[in-house]
Each structure stands twice: as structure tokens, then as C-alpha cells.
Scaffold this active site. Structure first.
Site, PDB file in Angstrom:
ATOM      1  N   GLU A  48     -47.365 -57.318 -50.891  1.00  0.00           N
ATOM      2  CA  GLU A  48     -46.380 -58.118 -50.885  1.00  0.00           C
ATOM      3  C   GLU A  48     -46.492 -59.567 -51.722  1.00  0.00           C
ATOM      4  O   GLU A  48     -47.533 -60.097 -51.277  1.00  0.00           O
ATOM      5  CB  GLU A  48     -45.717 -58.523 -49.621  1.00  0.00           C
ATOM      6  CG  GLU A  48     -44.269 -59.242 -49.948  1.00  0.00           C
ATOM      7  CD  GLU A  48     -43.955 -60.068 -48.576  1.00  0.00           C
ATOM      8  OE1 GLU A  48     -42.408 -60.243 -48.691  1.00  0.00           O
ATOM      9  OE2 GLU A  48     -44.726 -60.433 -47.876  1.00  0.00           O
TER      10      GLU A  48
ATOM     11  N   ASN B 299     -37.157 -47.547 -23.146  1.00  0.00           N
ATOM     12  CA  ASN B 299     -37.227 -48.004 -21.816  1.00  0.00           C
ATOM     13  C   ASN B 299     -35.915 -48.869 -21.324  1.00  0.00           C
ATOM     14  O   ASN B 299     -36.030 -49.457 -20.342  1.00  0.00           O
ATOM     15  CB  ASN B 299     -38.497 -48.693 -21.742  1.00  0.00           C
ATOM     16  CG  ASN B 299     -38.505 -49.920 -22.422  1.00  0.00           C
ATOM     17  OD1 ASN B 299     -37.998 -50.421 -23.275  1.00  0.00           O
ATOM     18  ND2 ASN B 299     -39.856 -50.646 -21.819  1.00  0.00           N
TER      19      ASN B 299
ATOM     20  N   ASP C  14     -48.615 -52.901 -41.119  1.00  0.00           N
ATOM     21  CA  ASP C  14     -48.391 -54.413 -41.653  1.00  0.00           C
ATOM     22  C   ASP C  14     -49.248 -55.329 -41.356  1.00  0.00           C
ATOM     23  O   ASP C  14     -49.759 -55.577 -40.234  1.00  0.00           O
ATOM     24  CB  ASP C  14     -46.886 -55.083 -41.247  1.00  0.00           C
ATOM     25  CG  ASP C  14     -46.142 -55.828 -42.347  1.00  0.00           C
ATOM     26  OD1 ASP C  14     -46.934 -56.668 -42.978  1.00  0.00           O
ATOM     27  OD2 ASP C  14     -45.134 -55.559 -42.417  1.00  0.00           O
TER      28      ASP C  14
ATOM     29  N   ASP D 104     -34.950 -47.902 -28.666  1.00  0.00           N
ATOM     30  CA  ASP D 104     -35.473 -48.479 -27.390  1.00  0.00           C
ATOM     31  C   ASP D 104     -35.432 -47.275 -26.602  1.00  0.00           C
ATOM     32  O   ASP D 104     -34.447 -46.635 -26.247  1.00  0.00           O
ATOM     33  CB  ASP D 104     -34.461 -49.626 -27.150  1.00  0.00           C
ATOM     34  CG  ASP D 104     -34.771 -50.137 -25.615  1.00  0.00           C
ATOM     35  OD1 ASP D 104     -35.952 -49.982 -25.088  1.00  0.00           O
ATOM     36  OD2 ASP D 104     -33.864 -50.537 -24.877  1.00  0.00           O
TER      37      ASP D 104
ATOM     38  N   ASP E 233     -34.952 -51.697 -22.193  1.00  0.00           N
ATOM     39  CA  ASP E 233     -34.897 -53.395 -22.253  1.00  0.00           C
ATOM     40  C   ASP E 233     -34.224 -53.995 -23.317  1.00  0.00           C
ATOM     41  O   ASP E 233     -34.314 -55.280 -23.553  1.00  0.00           O
ATOM     42  CB  ASP E 233     -36.409 -53.573 -22.043  1.00  0.00           C
ATOM     43  CG  ASP E 233     -37.140 -53.373 -23.339  1.00  0.00           C
ATOM     44  OD1 ASP E 233     -36.736 -52.979 -24.327  1.00  0.00           O
ATOM     45  OD2 ASP E 233     -38.489 -53.556 -23.048  1.00  0.00           O
TER      46      ASP E 233
ATOM     47  N   ASP F 267     -39.132 -49.709 -29.607  1.00  0.00           N
ATOM     48  CA  ASP F 267     -40.492 -49.758 -29.198  1.00  0.00           C
ATOM     49  C   ASP F 267     -41.117 -48.565 -29.708  1.00  0.00           C
ATOM     50  O   ASP F 267     -40.472 -47.918 -30.446  1.00  0.00           O
ATOM     51  CB  ASP F 267     -40.676 -49.747 -27.544  1.00  0.00           C
ATOM     52  CG  ASP F 267     -39.558 -48.700 -27.000  1.00  0.00           C
ATOM     53  OD1 ASP F 267     -39.613 -47.540 -27.343  1.00  0.00           O
ATOM     54  OD2 ASP F 267     -39.066 -49.245 -26.037  1.00  0.00           O
TER      55      ASP F 267
ATOM     56  N   ASP G  94     -48.684 -58.361 -46.186  1.00  0.00           N
ATOM     57  CA  ASP G  94     -47.763 -59.543 -46.114  1.00  0.00           C
ATOM     58  C   ASP G  94     -48.071 -60.785 -47.081  1.00  0.00           C
ATOM     59  O   ASP G  94     -49.316 -61.091 -47.023  1.00  0.00           O
ATOM     60  CB  ASP G  94     -47.501 -60.058 -44.947  1.00  0.00           C
ATOM     61  CG  ASP G  94     -46.468 -60.996 -44.651  1.00  0.00           C
ATOM     62  OD1 ASP G  94     -45.289 -60.602 -44.820  1.00  0.00           O
ATOM     63  OD2 ASP G  94     -46.488 -62.202 -44.334  1.00  0.00           O
TER      64      ASP G  94
ATOM     65  N   HIS H  39     -36.803 -55.782 -44.568  1.00  0.00           N
ATOM     66  CA  HIS H  39     -36.584 -56.582 -43.491  1.00  0.00           C
ATOM     67  C   HIS H  39     -36.112 -58.008 -43.801  1.00  0.00           C
ATOM     68  O   HIS H  39     -35.536 -58.760 -43.018  1.00  0.00           O
ATOM     69  CB  HIS H  39     -37.446 -56.440 -42.365  1.00  0.00           C
ATOM     70  CG  HIS H  39     -38.776 -57.004 -42.884  1.00  0.00           C
ATOM     71  ND1 HIS H  39     -39.487 -56.524 -43.951  1.00  0.00           N
ATOM     72  CD2 HIS H  39     -39.353 -58.218 -42.865  1.00  0.00           C
ATOM     73  CE1 HIS H  39     -40.498 -57.053 -44.156  1.00  0.00           C
ATOM     74  NE2 HIS H  39     -40.530 -58.291 -43.652  1.00  0.00           N
ATOM     75  N   ASP H  40     -36.392 -58.359 -45.100  1.00  0.00           N
ATOM     76  CA  ASP H  40     -36.369 -59.734 -45.569  1.00  0.00           C
ATOM     77  C   ASP H  40     -35.170 -59.967 -46.535  1.00  0.00           C
ATOM     78  O   ASP H  40     -35.060 -60.861 -47.271  1.00  0.00           O
ATOM     79  CB  ASP H  40     -37.540 -60.299 -46.424  1.00  0.00           C
ATOM     80  CG  ASP H  40     -38.476 -60.771 -45.551  1.00  0.00           C
ATOM     81  OD1 ASP H  40     -38.376 -60.913 -44.277  1.00  0.00           O
ATOM     82  OD2 ASP H  40     -39.842 -60.419 -45.600  1.00  0.00           O
TER      83      ASP H  40
END
Length: 560
Positions: free
Chosen positions: A258, A24, A99, A22, A26, A30, A200, A334-335
Site C-alpha cells: 500500500e 460465536n 496484512d 460472527d 458475540d 471471527d 500497510d 476498508h479505507d
């Protein structure tokens, strides 16, 4: 002979943007944050950076529900930020992989907003609509995310298909106008200079003729759709058309599809080395090896994978694609849960050595290795103990279905399953240092950090010459320098050995011998390693020959 395609030389690093860095403050990672960390990725040796979706999205499924393919999600920055990042990636000698999510869009996409209004508007056939059958869904298909794969739309008086969440309606690839719209958005990004796509669930785009009922386990509410929708009748046609009209028009594009449910026999067509479809696929055989014996529970289980099954899964793909196609090599993404916690041992006593063992076992195979963010420092599962700690739609829906609604699984057992295999294990923020919020953000992160970040972080890894990071750096360097590692064929040794994964690679008269102990005990194995010319890499400081210490992994080269 050397590698004939650039993708055969490369190592890909996967970035989950929301959780990487990150800039900034928040609480959300990013694009500028990614740019800040390019020197770190360059130091590791990564050739290609793959970003999970950064497009505009309502975020029902963390960006895999796209409402505008040609805009950046505001939380990640602006298109100017993306252009700056892309230039910086290229200036650092790396490539950028986007992606591509085109099996489905978001229900907030303007195409669907129009399509749902009526049966006779210009977008009416952009999605898959069917009339009710006897007042209910058109067939028994279950969604990958639990529940029916159909949702009723009163305005049209029809159901629309969504293999995933209701907010992710499936595109109708039978419609040539839809295909051209997809090719147009691909060209938008390729014209900017991106270097390719991870696609994907791309093998789900061709649905079976007539949409027949799916096989249904005893007691299950819905049918298991994957055997029907994976690798549909027109998939090769669609991929070849995509290649002709888009991919082949650009130089040196990397493509990986994928493909849940695909077999090596399928993938030979998609990854053929003539370049007419894709470069490689993500297959799921090795990560789907421990399904629950109760068919109603699908993947939800907490049992370890049996090593002979794991070896056979890898060997099957290595042998089938050798000389015909190309493999993607990965342990997690990520899965999937974290590699060490699933296939190794995340106990602090064994974490580092088992992380190195797993890295060695994978990176010495034929194919393009993928490193998922944090894997290179040995990040682990987070081991949550309560449902309210989870964020992932799939995990929460499964709990509601199996525990609350159907009462098939006790709550504590389902939480054990989630702790073992939930996708959220891979999505906790990247662990950069031991300061508050692990150097990820000065604000409260969008998702809770793994508490072990104070011990496991990149700052500590970079300060320790024996860290997982430097070991991965060496694995990547070895691959870059060796055609034997890149191109050698694969020969599995002792497939029924329940403790040790050993294999050989052969190329131009040279042989590689890879031996990995998958247990926390010492074992003895003799594969003639004493006759080797070189010990290329090992995760212990000395070599005790035929003795393999807990999670020891050794790679020998024979030059004769």
C-alpha cells in the site's frame, strides 16, 4: 505467451474480519466465521483471500495498531483457529494473504513500552524520537489522523513520531535490529504457510534525512506530511533487503504494497517483474481525485469525481507499468467508501446495473483485481446523519478538528462529507440474508448494519441469476480464461469524454473493446463494435449497438 507469474492470473477477495461473519454470537466477526463462508468465496471464484489485521491489538485503529504480531486478537479466536482456517483455505484451492503493518506498532507493544522508558535501553532506538525544539514539537508534521504527528513522552523528555494516531508510534527502519525483528515476524507467518502479505503504508517506512518541515496550506495548523514521507530515500533498499532475506526464500509468495502518494514512475521500481521487490502496489490516484478545493480540508468533500480525471488516473498507471511492473485493480476497500455510492449510483433503480458497469470497467484492465467484501453483491454507503453513528477514528477526529475546534466547516456540511467518503461506509457488517442482523450474528453487531440489508444480501443475490454476484463470478471466470484480459496493453479512447469510459486492450493480434456509460442517460457512441467477433459480457440482456443505456457496459472481442 501466457501469464508468467501466478499473481497475474489471480483475483483477490478482501475480508474485513470484524465485519464478515460472527460464529460465536458475540457481535464481532471471527476466524471460524470466515471458515464457514469459504464455500461462498469458492463459488465466486476468488483465488486469494486477504485478511485485514487479525493480530493482538488495543483496537484504537481497528487492528492497525498491533501489540503482538505473533498472537491472534482474542475476539477473532485462537492460533489453533487460524491454523484450521489456513488449512481449510488451502484445501479449497485458495491462498491466504496477511496484512503486514510495520510502519508502526501499537504503543502497547512491548518494544514501545521499553523504548519509552529511557534513552539507553535495548529498545531505545526502535522508534523515532527527537528532542523538543524551543519547547515544542521537532517539526510541523501533521498526522494523517489530524493533529500533530508528535507526542511528548515525559519519561524520556522527548517526542515520538506517529504518522497516524498517538497509539501508533512509527518504527525506526534506520535501525537494522528493527528490520531484522520485522523479517523474523514475517517468517513466523510464512513458515505457517500463509501465501504472502499486503503491506500497510509500506512506502512511508523511509523518512527523509533530517525530518524537515512539511509544506503547509494557508491557515492549516500543521504541514502535509505525505509529500515528504512517501517513497523515502531508502525505500528501495529496504524492500530489496526484505525480498532477499525473507520473500525470495519462499515459493510463490504474493506481495502488494500500500503506497499513498506513489507515482507510476516510483512504482516501476517496486513492482518490477524481475521479482526483486514486490509484485504490485496499491496506488491512490483514482480514489484521491475529489479533494476539497479548500486545502485545509484535505480529502473531506462530497463532490463526484470527474470522469476524464478518473480515466486519466487509470490510464497513466496502465500505460506506465505495462511490461515493466504490475497493477493492483480496486475500486474500494476498508479505507474507502463503497464503490457504487462513490463512482456509480446507489439509487435502487440503478444500483445493480451501475455495480456491474463498475466491475466490468475495472476487471477488464491489466492487473490483479481486488474485490472488497460486499462489493460482489452491490453493497452501498450507509449514509449516516449524526456523528454518534460513526466509529472510525479518522472521521471522528476530522469532525472535531474542522467543526468543533477550528470551526472551518458547518456541522451539516461535515456530516455530508462523512456520509460520502468516511471509511465507516465500508465497515458495516456483511449482509448475508434478510433476517435480524443480516445473518452476520445472533447478537447485536459491533457496528450497526446498513438498513438496506433486507433488500441487498447474499441470499437474495444467489437466488437471482441476474444479480451482481453472478456477474462478478462471470468477470472472474473471463479473466481466468483470457490472456488478452490478463496481459493485453491498454489504449484509452476519447480521454475528454465526460460520459463514457472506453478503452481497448491488445494482445497477440486480438483486441478487446470496453465501453462503459457512467451516466443515468442514454448516449450514443460508435467504436466499430458492429465489426466485433464476440460480445464477451454486458450488463444488459440485449445489445443495441451504438446506443448505451444508463450505466451500460459492454466488452467486445476482435480476433483479427
Amino acid at each position: 505467451m501466457t501469464a508468467t507469474h501466478s499473481f497475474q492470473d489471480e483475483v483477490v477477495y478482501q475480508i474485513y474480519p470484524r465485519s464478515f461473519q460472527d460464529s460465536n454470537n458475540d457481535g464481532i466477526g471471527d476466524l471460524k466465521g470466515i471458515q464457514q463462508r469459504l464455500p461462498y468465496l469458492k463459488k465466486l471464484g476468488a483465488d486469494v483471500l486477504w485478511l485485514n489485521p487479525i493480530y493482538k491489538s488495543p483496537d484504537q485503529d481497528n487492528g492497525y495498531d498491533i501489540s503482538d504480531y505473533e498472537s491472534i486478537q482474542p475476539a477473532y479466536g485462537t492460533m489453533a483457529d487460524f491454523d484450521t482456517l489456513l488449512k481449510a483455505v488451502h484445501d479449497n484451492g485458495m491462498k491466504l494473504l496477511m496484512d503486514l503493518v510495520v510502519n508502526h506498532t501499537s504503543d502497547q507493544h512491548r518494544w514501545f513500552q521499553e523504548s519509552r522508558k529511557s534513552k539507553d535501553n535495548p529498545y531505545a532506538d526502535y522508534y523515532i524520537w527527537r528532542d523538543p525544539v524551543d519547547g515544542h514539537e521537532p517539526n510541523n508534521w501533521g498526522s494523517y489522523f489530524s493533529g500533530s504527528a508528535w507526542t511528548y513522552e515525559p519519561a524520556r523528555g522527548q517526542y515520538y513520531l506517529h504518522l497516524f494516531a498517538p497509539g501508533q508510534p512509527d518504527l525506526n527502519w534506520e535501525n537494522p535490529v528493527v528490520r531484522q525483528a520485522v523479517y523474523s515476524l514475517m517468517k513466523f507467518w510464512l513458515d505457517k504457510g500463509v501465501n504472502g502479505f499486503r503491506m500497510d503504508v509500506i512506502n512511508l517506512i523511509s523518512k527523509p534525512e533530517g525530518l524537515p518541515d512539511a509544506p503547509q496550506a494557508d491557515g492549516a495548523e500543521y504541514g502535509n506530511v505525505e509529500p515528504l514521507v512517501a517513497d523515502g530515500p531508502k525505500l528501495n533498499d529496504y524492500l530489496q533487503e526484505m525480498n532477499r532475506e525473507v520473500l525470495s526464500q519462499y515459493d510463490d509468495i504474493l506481495t502488494v504494497g500500500e503506497m499513498p502518494g506513489s507515482t507510476p514512475e516510483d512504482a516501476v521500481h517496486y513492482t518490477n517483474l524481475d521479482g526483486s521487490e514486490l509484485n504490485m502496489v496499491f496506488q491512490f490516484q483514482h480514489v484521491n481525485l475529489s479533494p476539497n478545493p479548500d486545502g485545509r480540508l484535505g480529502k473531506w468533500n462530497d463532490q463526484p469525481v470527474k470522469l476524464p480525471e478518473l480515466k486519466q488516473a487509470f490510464a497513466r498507471w496502465q500505460v506506465a507499468l505495462n511490461g515493466k511492473g504490475w497493477n493492483s485493480l480496486y475500486w474500494n476497500n476498508h479505507d474507502q467508501p463503497r464503490t457504487i455510492s462513490r463512482f456509480g449510483n446507489d439509487d435502487p433503480k440503478y444500483r445493480v446495473v451501475s455495480a456491474k458497469m463498475l466491475g466490468t470497467t475495472l476487471h477488464m484492465m491489466q492487473g490483479t483485481p481486488y474485490v472488497y467484501e460486499g462489493e460482489e453483491i452491490g453493497m452501498t454507503n450507509v449514509h449516516y446523519t449524526a456523528l454518534d453513528q460513526y466509529e472510525d477514528l479518522e472521521s471522528i477526529n476530522a469532525y472535531q478538528d474542522l467543526v468543533t475546534n477550528e470551526k472551518i466547516v458547518p456541522a451539516d456540511k461535515m456530516l455530508a462529507y462523512l456520509s460520502h467518503i468516511s471509511r465507516d461506509n465500508a465497515r458495516t457488517p456483511m449482509q448475508w440474508d434478510d433476517s435480524e442482523n443480516a445473518g452476520f450474528s445472533a447478537a447485536t453487531p459491533w457496528f450497526a448494519l446498513n438498513p438496506n440489508y433486507t433488500a441487498i444480501n447474499t441470499e437474495a443475490a444467489l437466488a437471482d441469476p441476474n444479480s451482481v454476484f453472478y456477474y462478478y463470478q462471470k468477470l472472474i471466470a473471463l479473466r481466468h480464461d483470457s490472456d488478452l484480459i490478463k496481459l493485453g496493453d491498454f489504449d484509452l479512447l476519447d480521454p475528454d469524454d465526460v460520459d463514457v469510459f472506453a478503452y481497448k486492450r491488445h494482445y497477440n493480434g486480438q483486441t478487446l473493446l470496453v465501453i462503459s456509460n457512467f451516466t443515468n442517460s442514454a448516449v450514443t457512441r460508435d467504436y466499430g463494435q458492429q465489426q466485433a467477433d464476440t460480445l464477451l459480457i454486458s450488463n444488459y440482456d440485449d445489445d443495441q449497438g451504438s446506443v448505451l443505456r444508463p450505466y451500460e457496459s459492454k466488452v467486445y472481442q476482435f480476433n483479427h
